[in-house]
Design a protein around this motif. Structure first.
Motif, mmCIF file in Angstrom:
data_model
loop_
_atom_site.group_PDB
_atom_site.id
_atom_site.type_symbol
_atom_site.label_atom_id
_atom_site.label_comp_id
_atom_site.label_asym_id
_atom_site.label_seq_id
_atom_site.Cartn_x
_atom_site.Cartn_y
_atom_site.Cartn_z
ATOM 1 N N TYR A 290 29.491 -94.073 -24.381
ATOM 2 C CA TYR A 290 30.145 -93.490 -24.935
ATOM 3 C C TYR A 290 30.418 -93.146 -26.755
ATOM 4 O O TYR A 290 31.383 -93.221 -27.001
ATOM 5 N N TYR A 346 24.976 -88.751 -15.172
ATOM 6 C CA TYR A 346 25.582 -89.733 -14.108
ATOM 7 C C TYR A 346 23.919 -89.977 -12.878
ATOM 8 O O TYR A 346 24.031 -90.837 -12.467
ATOM 9 N N VAL A 402 32.284 -89.012 -11.427
ATOM 10 C CA VAL A 402 33.088 -89.731 -12.645
ATOM 11 C C VAL A 402 33.738 -91.069 -11.764
ATOM 12 O O VAL A 402 33.817 -92.289 -12.221
ATOM 13 N N GLU A 406 32.050 -94.412 -13.745
ATOM 14 C CA GLU A 406 32.139 -94.793 -14.663
ATOM 15 C C GLU A 406 32.922 -96.524 -15.075
ATOM 16 O O GLU A 406 32.248 -97.051 -15.576
ATOM 17 N N LYS A 410 30.957 -98.815 -17.179
ATOM 18 C CA LYS A 410 31.920 -100.633 -17.592
ATOM 19 C C LYS A 410 31.543 -101.631 -17.895
ATOM 20 O O LYS A 410 31.806 -102.351 -18.852
#
Length: 427
Positions: A290, A346, A402, A406, A410
């Motif tokens: 991030y 990724y 994505v 993602e 998180k």
């Protein structure tokens, strides 16, 4: 200003490593310029087909197991101080693979020569064995966090290759010989290996099965990655001319040099990110994904835009006016390259969290989608069709990553912080 300077200092090794990779790209580019200018468009098309086939046998001959040293070797090094089990596990895998590849190559050598249009099968086989040694050394140095030594392997080979091209006159067959000779010189880097990292033969059946499983899935996915350019070239060769193959591959090689720099990120950070997830270091995961990810991607996107703006003078100066058709092909491919730079983060997530199967399914889907779109788009848009197909395939598979990655990144970073708090309370 101080923040920028401190960031540069903290990432000094990565910056040097990235600059060396840029140097490798520049050396490849300069070398390719001399080759393109020396050969006719038709001969460059033949050379492109030969390189395509060399890429095919290296991919299926040994490259599919290369990253096992990087990911499993890094994990073993962090826990035991050596990469002994991983090193010998891959030795067994590569020996079996090379025996099978050599037998198939010997049986199909006449068909190979006929397809390429040149009697170079034996030279390609020699190149395969030299490439095995070079690849082994490169990934060993990455696994033990000697990234600069790893990149110097390629710098050495590229410099010698360029010098030989400048000194000697050449045709397509001679170029292959010069490649073999120049890459053989990297064997000198064996002196930089630490015997403590390898040690004596050790076979751990459980570890071997893990490395083999990971490697076989890499083979599955690597075939997808390779088949993108293979599919482009094969489709153009079928529907159009050898000259068109040369024009397309002039753009593709330039694009590939830029796009492959994305793997500088994964190769440099693989060892560290593996440890972040293995040790549940949530703050480091958060900082990398991030903060550092967005800084690196932002800078790379700016670089892409600059290159695209100046693409016409770049290509015409490098290759000459006869390759002006390559400009639009290159720009379309560069749009795909931007998404490859995002997707490489990724790749780190997949490989460090034992999700490599998902990654390789994505690579295969990308290749199949690319090939199908090649056939459709080349008939709709002509020579730019395969470039559009490649860019679309990269974008579509990026969007899936994505969606898949993602939310997991998180969640893992939050769970890591919660686990840290729980541990502190318990203590």
């Amino acid at each position: 200003m101080n923040g920028i300077l401190s960031l540069i200092v903290s990432k000094k090794n990565f910056i040097i490593y990235a600059l060396l990779k840029v140097l490798i790209m520049v050396l490849s580019l300069v070398t390719n310029i001399f080759i393109v200018r020396k050969l006719t468009v038709s001969d460059f098309g033949v050379f492109s087909v030969a390189l395509m086939f060399i890429g095919l046998i290296t991919t299926f001959g040994f490259s599919w197991s290369s990253s096992s040293i990087l990911y499993y070797g890094s994990r073993e090094k962090a826990k035991t101080g050596s990469i002994n089990k991983t090193f010998w596990a891959r030795n067994i895998i590569i020996e079996v693979s090379l025996v099978i590849t050599t037998i198939l190559f010997a049986l199909l050598r006449h068909q190979i020569n006929e397809y390429i249009g040149l009697d170079v099968a034996f030279l390609i086989l020699i190149w395969l064995y030299i490439s095995v040694a070079e690849d082994y050394l490169s990934h060993y140095f990455l696994a033990v966090k000697k990234q600069l030594m790893s990149s110097m392997l390629s710098v050495t080979a590229k410099v010698i290759y360029l010098l030989m091209i400048l000194i000697f006159s050449f045709d397509v067959k001679t170029l292959i010989v010069l490649n073999i000779v120049s890459h053989t010189t990297v064997l000198l880097y064996i002196a930089g290996m630490d015997k403590k990292d390898i040690g004596k033969f050790e076979f751990d059946s459980d570890w071997f099965r893990e490395v083999l499983n990971f490697s076989l899935w890499q083979l599955f996915g690597f075939s997808g990655l390779y088949l993108i350019n293979f599919g482009d070239t094969a489709v153009i060769k079928h529907f159009m001319t050898t000259e068109d193959v040369g024009i397309y591959n002039a753009a593709y090689k330039l694009f590939n040099s830029v796009a492959n720099l994305a793997f500088v990120i994964s190769s440099y950070y693989a060892g560290s990110v593996t440890q972040y997830f293995a040790n549940n270091e949530s703050e480091k995961i958060k900082r990398f994904f991030y903060r550092e990810r967005f800084i690196i991607f932002g800078l790379s996107t700016i670089a892409h835009i600059v290159v695209m703006v100046f693409s016409k003078p770049i290509i015409t100066v490098l290759y000459g006016d006869r390759y002006v058709q390559s400009v639009i092909i290159f720009n379309i491919l560069m749009i795909g390259s931007i998404f490859r730079y995002l997707a490489v983060f990724y790749t780190l997530y997949y490989n460090t969290n034992k999700k490599h199967k998902v990654l390789q399914y994505i690579n295969i889907v990308r290749a199949v989608l690319n090939l199908v779109l090649d056939i459709v788009f080349i008939q709709l848009f002509g020579l730019i069709g395969p470039a559009i197909a490649t860019a679309v395939a990269l974008i579509v598979t990026f969007l899936y990553s994505v969606f898949y990655c993602e939310k997991r990144i998180k969640i893992m970073s939050k769970e890591g912080r919660m686990n840290d708090v729980t541990t502190e309370k318990q203590s």
